[in-house]
Scaffold this active site. Sequence first.
Site, short mmCIF file in Angstrom:
data_model
loop_
_atom_site.label_atom_id
_atom_site.label_comp_id
_atom_site.label_asym_id
_atom_site.label_seq_id
_atom_site.Cartn_x
_atom_site.Cartn_y
_atom_site.Cartn_z
N HIS A 152 5.58 -5.06 -4.89
CA HIS A 152 5.49 -5.40 -3.46
C HIS A 152 5.42 -4.16 -2.58
CE1 HIS A 152 9.73 -4.54 -3.99
NE2 HIS A 152 9.80 -4.33 -2.70
N ASP B 262 7.27 -3.13 1.09
CA ASP B 262 8.30 -3.62 2.01
C ASP B 262 7.69 -4.00 3.37
OD1 ASP B 262 10.22 -3.02 0.07
OD2 ASP B 262 10.64 -1.04 0.92
N HIS C 244 5.66 -0.90 -4.95
CA HIS C 244 6.75 -0.47 -5.82
C HIS C 244 7.40 -1.67 -6.49
CE1 HIS C 244 8.68 -1.06 -1.89
NE2 HIS C 244 9.77 -1.39 -2.56
N ARG D 252 19.56 1.90 1.82
CA ARG D 252 18.16 2.00 2.24
C ARG D 252 18.03 1.94 3.75
NH1 ARG D 252 13.54 -2.50 1.04
NH2 ARG D 252 13.49 -2.82 3.27
FE LIG Z 1 11.12 -2.90 -1.86
#
Ligand SMILES: [Fe+2]
Length: 275
Positions: free
Chosen positions: A93, A95, A249, A264
Amino acid sequence: MKIRPLTGALGAEILDADLTDPDQFDAIRQAFIDHSVITIRAQSLTPDDHLRFARRWGDINVNRFFAALDTHPEIAIVLKEPDQTGAIGEVWHTDHAYDQEPAMGSILYGIEIPEVGGDTVFCSMAAAYDALSDRFKSLLDGLHAWHSSRHVFGASQSKSDASRTGRVGNADNATQDALHPVVIKHPLSGRPGLFVNPQFTTQIDGLTQPESDAILNMLYDHCQKPEFQCRVRWKTGDVTMWDNRATWHKAINDYHGHRRYMNRITVQGGPLESA
Ligand SMILES: [Fe+2]
């Protein structure tokens, strides 16, 4: 600072750098533009240091679905406990592809890393596009595709391991749909690259579902060639930043029985243009 490319397609590791030093930012930014994925080894960051580094790139995009630090709502928690089975991000995918202005980049800081396993794999959307035939490139020219958060973070996913364990929530907020060009001109490098992915892209606009599925599945098969990829093996203290407009990723979930904990921060991007 040493910058070592990981593969011929994308990715670099950066050694002897300090993300808290603003004088090193220009060199790190150039490495990010050149390689799309950078792993800065051996950092020691507080949440405030992580945020200060992220803010040098732009505004912070607060993820709607991930659990966050109590003290820093901008910092999402990416966690898998020893007794949990599902990892976050196991499907290839990009993000925030479902946002009208998809995130520029994600900055992941490894705090607890298993001895072995838990790597992240990346794929270069520019390398994958370049390898298509000219006839196929002209077929994709001018197409747009729909992306959505609904089928990934919405109510239909409430029984997933990540949802049951509170790592992902806010299913009622999974209402985003966005239309983006299938081939974009990269906002930093100007390189053309594919902007569709197996997790969030739902349909090519104007095609029937079977027509769209045939083209998207062919592209997804094509993108999974190892020649377009790099793999980051984490150590505690590493920071990996990737460009969501240039890469896919996938989290490798091969460390059952061990804890993996990361923080993150996602940096806001802008609207995407056709190549
Ligand atoms: Fe991700």
